[in-house]
Every structure is written in C-alpha cells, then in structure tokens.
Design a protein around this motif. Structure first.
Motif, mmCIF file in Angstrom:
data_model
loop_
_atom_site.group_PDB
_atom_site.id
_atom_site.type_symbol
_atom_site.label_atom_id
_atom_site.label_comp_id
_atom_site.label_asym_id
_atom_site.label_seq_id
_atom_site.Cartn_x
_atom_site.Cartn_y
_atom_site.Cartn_z
ATOM 1 N N ALA A 118 66.205 50.599 -10.887
ATOM 2 C CA ALA A 118 65.902 51.903 -11.213
ATOM 3 C C ALA A 118 65.716 52.370 -9.626
ATOM 4 O O ALA A 118 64.642 53.120 -9.361
ATOM 5 N N ALA A 119 66.842 52.574 -8.922
ATOM 6 C CA ALA A 119 66.578 52.740 -7.691
ATOM 7 C C ALA A 119 67.283 54.260 -7.319
ATOM 8 O O ALA A 119 66.939 54.858 -6.237
ATOM 9 N N GLY A 120 68.009 54.769 -8.390
ATOM 10 C CA GLY A 120 68.703 56.041 -8.020
ATOM 11 C C GLY A 120 69.881 56.080 -6.961
ATOM 12 O O GLY A 120 70.128 57.101 -6.397
ATOM 13 N N VAL A 121 70.521 54.707 -6.937
ATOM 14 C CA VAL A 121 71.587 54.636 -6.006
ATOM 15 C C VAL A 121 72.809 54.307 -6.664
ATOM 16 O O VAL A 121 73.021 53.062 -7.085
ATOM 17 N N PRO A 122 73.679 55.107 -6.906
ATOM 18 C CA PRO A 122 74.893 54.736 -7.666
ATOM 19 C C PRO A 122 75.584 53.587 -7.247
ATOM 20 O O PRO A 122 76.005 53.199 -6.139
ATOM 21 N N GLY A 123 76.057 52.626 -8.312
ATOM 22 C CA GLY A 123 76.485 51.366 -8.125
ATOM 23 C C GLY A 123 76.023 50.442 -7.110
ATOM 24 O O GLY A 123 76.717 49.336 -6.554
ATOM 25 N N LEU A 124 74.691 50.413 -7.234
ATOM 26 C CA LEU A 124 73.805 49.624 -6.028
ATOM 27 C C LEU A 124 74.271 48.130 -6.349
ATOM 28 O O LEU A 124 74.149 47.131 -5.752
ATOM 29 N N LEU A 125 73.961 47.725 -7.753
ATOM 30 C CA LEU A 125 73.850 46.322 -8.242
ATOM 31 C C LEU A 125 75.419 45.952 -8.271
ATOM 32 O O LEU A 125 76.007 46.651 -9.423
ATOM 33 N N THR A 126 76.107 45.127 -7.958
ATOM 34 C CA THR A 126 77.396 44.577 -7.842
ATOM 35 C C THR A 126 77.525 43.274 -8.564
ATOM 36 O O THR A 126 76.603 42.653 -8.648
ATOM 37 N N ALA A 127 78.759 42.988 -9.062
ATOM 38 C CA ALA A 127 78.885 41.795 -9.828
ATOM 39 C C ALA A 127 78.490 40.502 -9.141
ATOM 40 O O ALA A 127 77.830 39.726 -9.736
ATOM 41 N N ASP A 128 78.743 40.407 -7.773
ATOM 42 C CA ASP A 128 78.366 39.279 -7.121
ATOM 43 C C ASP A 128 76.828 39.079 -6.745
ATOM 44 O O ASP A 128 76.229 38.108 -6.344
ATOM 45 N N MET A 129 76.166 40.214 -7.270
ATOM 46 C CA MET A 129 74.513 39.988 -7.021
ATOM 47 C C MET A 129 73.865 39.621 -8.118
ATOM 48 O O MET A 129 72.691 39.491 -8.258
ATOM 49 N N ILE A 130 74.513 38.973 -9.184
ATOM 50 C CA ILE A 130 73.789 38.584 -10.408
ATOM 51 C C ILE A 130 74.337 37.069 -10.785
ATOM 52 O O ILE A 130 75.436 36.862 -10.399
ATOM 53 N N THR A 131 73.539 36.461 -11.627
ATOM 54 C CA THR A 131 73.981 35.088 -12.093
ATOM 55 C C THR A 131 74.567 35.356 -13.318
ATOM 56 O O THR A 131 74.025 36.255 -13.977
ATOM 57 N N PRO A 132 75.783 34.604 -13.427
ATOM 58 C CA PRO A 132 76.289 34.863 -14.912
ATOM 59 C C PRO A 132 75.615 34.815 -16.204
ATOM 60 O O PRO A 132 74.570 33.836 -15.965
ATOM 61 N N GLY A 133 75.578 35.677 -16.859
ATOM 62 C CA GLY A 133 74.968 35.499 -18.271
ATOM 63 C C GLY A 133 73.548 36.229 -18.066
ATOM 64 O O GLY A 133 72.921 36.320 -19.255
ATOM 65 N N ALA A 134 73.314 36.837 -16.886
ATOM 66 C CA ALA A 134 71.899 37.503 -16.892
ATOM 67 C C ALA A 134 71.998 38.758 -17.826
ATOM 68 O O ALA A 134 72.964 39.445 -17.800
#
Ligand SMILES: Nc1nc2c(c(=O)[nH]1)N[C@@H](CN(C=O)c1ccc(C(=O)N[C@@H](CCC(=O)O)C(=O)O)cc1)CN2
Length: 286
Positions: free
Chosen positions: A210-226
């Motif tokens: 909930a940052a208001g920054v388009p595309g902030l979270l990218t695929a490499d930033m999460i653990t698979p399955g989250a």
C-alpha cells in the motif's frame, strides 16, 4: 506457478447479498439504514466514486443522503453540512469524499464527524479506539483486506506479514487489525525508510503493498507461493495519452505468488462493501 486470484469483486457481491438480508430484517423493525456522502467540488474521479457508493446503497436497500458543495465552498459552509448530518436521525453513517479542495482543512472536517457516524472509520477517536482494542467502526480498506483473506481461507494466525506503507488510511490501521488476538499475524511494517525492503518481503508468507508506487513489488521480491495483496491505485497516463489506474504489484508477481489480490477487482470493491457494512452495523445498534 500462476497465482490463484482472490476476487474482491465476487466476494463484495456475496457480502452485498448478505447485507440485503440484514437490511430487510431492519426494515421489519421500521429502520432504514442511511449513508450520507459529502462531496465538495466537481472532480470527475470523486464524483464517480460517490455515485458508485450510492449505486451500492440502492443495491442493498440503504437510503442515500447526498450533500454537495461548490469547489469554492468555505470551511464554515462545510462545517454546517457536517453539523446537519451529525444531527440527522436518518443518517446512520457518512463520509467526506477525499481529497477536499486544497483551501479546506481536511483534518478539521474529519474531526467534525460524530465518531459514532464515522462510516469510513478514520476519525481520530475511532483510530484511538482501534489502538486500544475497543469497539469502533473499522477503516474500510483494512477491514476489507482482512475479510477477503478470511473468506478465502488465507491463514493469518502465525503468518509472517510484510506490510509496505504506513499511511493512516491503510498501512497503520491494517497493522493494528492483523495483530489483534483474533488474527494473530506477525507484522513487519515497512516504509520509505526501510533498508533492504526485499529482505522483508522475501521472508513473508503474505505481502501487502500500500505504497502508491506503481510496480514497486517485483517477482524476485517474494518467496514462491506467497500471498500478495495489491492495495496501490495510482492514476498514470499511458503511451496512448489516456489515463488509467495501476497497482503497486508488477504483473510478473502473478507467476510466482500462490495467491494474488489484484488491482483492479480486489481491494477497491471490498472497501466499498465494508462502507456499507459499517452503516448497516450502526443501524443495527439503533
Ligand atoms: N472518504 C473517502 N475518500 C476516499 C476513499 C475512501 O475510502 N474514503 N478512497 C478513495 C476513493 N474511493 C472511494 O471513495 C475508491 C477508490 C477506488 C475504488 C475501486 O473500486 N477501484 C477499482 C479500480 C479503479 C476503478 O475502476 O475506478 C478497483 O480497485 O477494482 C473504490 C473506491 C479516495 N477517496
């Protein structure tokens, strides 16, 4: 992996069906719940959101009370409308559509709302009640996120949640909701001062952005399955020169996440459904 989509639109429709039944039960007691909206100015986006709220009301049988002021309205004129709504027995809850024109004092307006009629759950008294664990109308977006996860059996108890954003309408109150004993999640509240954001998001079972920054979270930033929840909604101008809304989650996240609350069709419709829920709850209390 392709994430399961947690459909906020469908879930909001289910909630509206349930509310229709509760509104009928209230009608048998001679009570019609009423939602008020205060719109200042003619911003097309705000007008569309207010119209959407009244369409929602009509769908479930809630009475609509609309108050509109011109863009050059004074603070005193706004105060008068808020004082009227506080005194109106037909109005069980109301909202001031944000943003207000820049010359008006938003905080003053929000503080003028009777805390017991605060349908958005954003009055300082109600945020204080939330901190203390007392009964209060809950802020609609945080409440909608918790409700959506609960209805899709996303386990919160013991879950590690990375929450990105510390704003007063989403991040801060959502952290409080998720750490209540009834939810029992463990929350890391990340913000613009967080060092190595990806280390926090990668360690999480649930990532809420909930940052208001388009595309902030990218695929490499999460653990698979989250599980990933996109709360961002930023208006951008596309290559075609047309405006559109975009979220805080990069589309490729859907290839790695186990479940995704998308934007559009996720948090927005749930926020609207929770606004109606807050009003029906107030009416049920009498
Ligand atoms: N007093 C308030 N003012 C504002 C709030 C609020 O909750 N209370 N939030 C936003 C606007 N808003 C409701 O007022 C709102 C924004 C977006 C959505 C929504 O459902 N969005 C869609 C996508 C965008 C679209 O199609 O228009 C979605 O997420 O699927 C609902 C309500 C600022 N002001």
């Amino acid at each position: 992996m392709t994430a399961t989509i947690l459909d906020g639109k469908a879930t909001a429709a289910e909630i509206k069906d349930e509310l229709r039944v509760r509104v009928k039960a209230l009608a048998e007691r001679g009570v019609t719940p009423g939602l008020g909206t205060v719109l200042v100015g003619a911003d097309p986006g705000s007008q569309a959101y207010v119209n959407g709220k009244h369409r929602d009301c009509a769908e479930v049988g809630i009475a609509s009370i609309r108050r509109e002021l011109p863009a050059d309205a004074t603070q005193a004129q706004l105060d008068e409308v808020l004082t009227d709504l506080n005194a109106d027995p037909a109005c069980h809850g109301y909202i001031v559509q944000l943003p207000l024109p820049a010359h008006l004092d938003t905080q003053r307006a929000l503080e003028m709302i009777d805390p017991d009629k605060d349908a958005d759950g954003l009055h300082p008294v109600n945020l204080g009640r939330l901190v203390l664990g007392y009964d209060a109308p809950l802020p609609c977006t945080p409440r909608g996120i918790v409700e959506l996860l609960r209805r899709h059996d996303v386990a919160l108890r013991g879950a590690k949640v990375a929450l990105v954003g510390r704003g007063n309408t989403v991040g801060r109150p959502l952290g409080l909701l998720l750490t209540r004993r009834s939810e029992n999640a463990t929350v890391t509240l990340c913000h613009t001062g967080t060092l190595d954001l990806a280390a926090h998001t990668r360690a999480a079972d649930i990532v809420i952005v909930a940052a208001g920054v388009p595309g902030l979270l990218t695929a490499d930033m999460i653990t698979p399955g989250a599980t990933v929840v996109d709360v961002g909604i930023t208006r951008v101008i596309g290559a075609d020169g047309k405006g559109r809304y975009t979220g805080d989650v990069d589309p490729e996240v859907a290839e790695v996440a186990g479940a995704l609350v998308p934007m559009p069709g996720g948090v927005g419709p749930m926020t609207r459904a929770m606004l109606l829920t807050n009003v029906v709850e107030r009416a049920e209390r009498g």
